[in-house]
Design a protein around this motif. Sequence first.
Motif, PDB file in Angstrom:
ATOM      1  N   PRO A 177       0.823  -1.216   0.000  1.00 53.14           N
ATOM      2  CA  PRO A 177       0.000   0.000   0.000  1.00 53.14           C
ATOM      3  C   PRO A 177       0.853   1.261   0.000  1.00 53.14           C
ATOM      4  CG  PRO A 177      -0.811  -1.575   1.626  1.00 53.14           C
ATOM      5  CD  PRO A 177       0.501  -2.106   1.132  1.00 53.14           C
ATOM      6  N   GLY A 179      -0.128   4.210   1.115  1.00 54.02           N
ATOM      7  CA  GLY A 179      -0.369   5.013   2.304  1.00 54.02           C
ATOM      8  C   GLY A 179      -0.873   6.389   1.937  1.00 54.02           C
ATOM      9  N   GLU A 196     -13.555   4.937   6.148  1.00 57.21           N
ATOM     10  CA  GLU A 196     -12.791   3.957   5.382  1.00 57.21           C
ATOM     11  C   GLU A 196     -13.750   3.245   4.446  1.00 57.21           C
ATOM     12  OE1 GLU A 196     -10.348   1.145   7.367  1.00 57.21           O
ATOM     13  OE2 GLU A 196      -9.274   2.644   8.563  1.00 57.21           O
ATOM     14  N   ALA A 315      -8.515   5.362   3.416  1.00 62.88           N
ATOM     15  CA  ALA A 315      -8.874   5.974   4.690  1.00 62.88           C
ATOM     16  C   ALA A 315      -8.883   7.483   4.499  1.00 62.88           C
ATOM     17  CB  ALA A 315      -7.882   5.578   5.781  1.00 62.88           C
ATOM     18  N   SER A 324      -5.509   8.219   2.420  1.00 56.22           N
ATOM     19  CA  SER A 324      -4.502   7.160   2.374  1.00 56.22           C
ATOM     20  C   SER A 324      -5.009   5.962   1.600  1.00 56.22           C
ATOM     21  CB  SER A 324      -4.121   6.719   3.792  1.00 56.22           C
ATOM     22  OG  SER A 324      -3.630   7.808   4.552  1.00 56.22           O
ATOM     23  N   LEU A 326      -5.025   2.223   1.275  1.00 59.77           N
ATOM     24  CA  LEU A 326      -4.783   1.132   2.222  1.00 59.77           C
ATOM     25  C   LEU A 326      -4.421  -0.176   1.545  1.00 59.77           C
ATOM     26  CD1 LEU A 326      -7.730   1.778   4.725  1.00 59.77           C
ATOM     27  CD2 LEU A 326      -5.366   2.641   4.817  1.00 59.77           C
ATOM     28  N   GLU A 327      -4.570  -0.245   0.233  1.00 64.10           N
ATOM     29  CA  GLU A 327      -4.285  -1.465  -0.517  1.00 64.10           C
ATOM     30  C   GLU A 327      -3.441  -1.122  -1.740  1.00 64.10           C
ATOM     31  OE1 GLU A 327      -8.225  -4.208   0.045  1.00 64.10           O
ATOM     32  OE2 GLU A 327      -8.370  -2.547  -1.367  1.00 64.10           O
TER      33      GLU A 327
END
Length: 336
Positions: A177, A179, A196, A315, A324, A326-327
């Motif tokens: 990720p 980020g 999220e 997120a 962000s 996340l994946e």
Amino acid sequence: MTASAPPQLLRPRALTPGDLVVIASLSGPLHAVYEPDLEHAVVVLERMGFRVRRAPLLEAGRHRWWSAARPAEIAEEFNGLLRDPEVRAIIAHDGGQTALGYLDLIDVEAIVADPKPILGYSDISLLHLVLYARTGLVGFHADMATPGLGGHWQAVPAARRAELEKLYSTLLTGTEPIGALPATPSWECWRAGRAEGRLIGGVINRIVLAQATRYALPLEWFDGAVLFWEEMGGQAAYVWSYLQVLRHSGILDRISGMVVGIPHAIDGLDSPDAFPTLSEIVLDVLGDRDIPVLGNVEFGHAGPNLPMPVGIRVALDAQQRTLSLLEPAVRPRTVT
């Protein structure tokens, strides 16, 4: 896939240095005046470590009405790129007004068999949304070749350009990720909160158009999603109306957060008269829906785009002005 749950994500294979990236006319034509911009885009992609090729329809001056070619011709070339194992990514040279003409001609079986990153925004938003609906493909809502890599990127300071090159390269080649996306002072908290969810969106008029087709995303797929959108041209009242369509359709009742790109060339927003700001329009339509809203984020027609991969979890913290990923957007490269 079922109508009650989002699809299993279909991530493209990660790119490696030396992989072939093809720039294609997936919608509008290449005007001769932008040939230098296209050449700059090739240099940027080569600096990232990729080989670059132009698809045959990407020929300066070639057009049919407002398009690069007839929709069936564009679909034929697009499908050929999807089926070609040497081609590892496809980037649209520009947007336009043609994707609606060939949504039903795309070889989705080729996408499932060998998913590849498809990069672009504007009219290409339709491809991202429809292919996500039909296959679960992660769509790369990101800069296109001519107005983006070869245009807007060339007008920013060298440090920003290097930051974008690293971000795009990591997005296409990295299997961890990313980020937090790099924030700037332009980001604004229009309604505080955290969320999220899966990232879904594009140009707001194309979201509305996609939902009017048989390839519309089921409403359930918006449950908990973070909706991102931007717009260019038209009037402030049009944006208000598109948001009202999303309200009537039930989408605004299902999402957990919203991210709004920098508006571009929208009549009324910059008027000294008694017109609302974009944040006032958004909050007016949202009403008492308690969802965070982050505004003026760098994606869309106004300049260099931060990538917004359709389908991956993000997120959002509007008060802290962070978004962000996340994946990862791509999966590890497998050896056969």
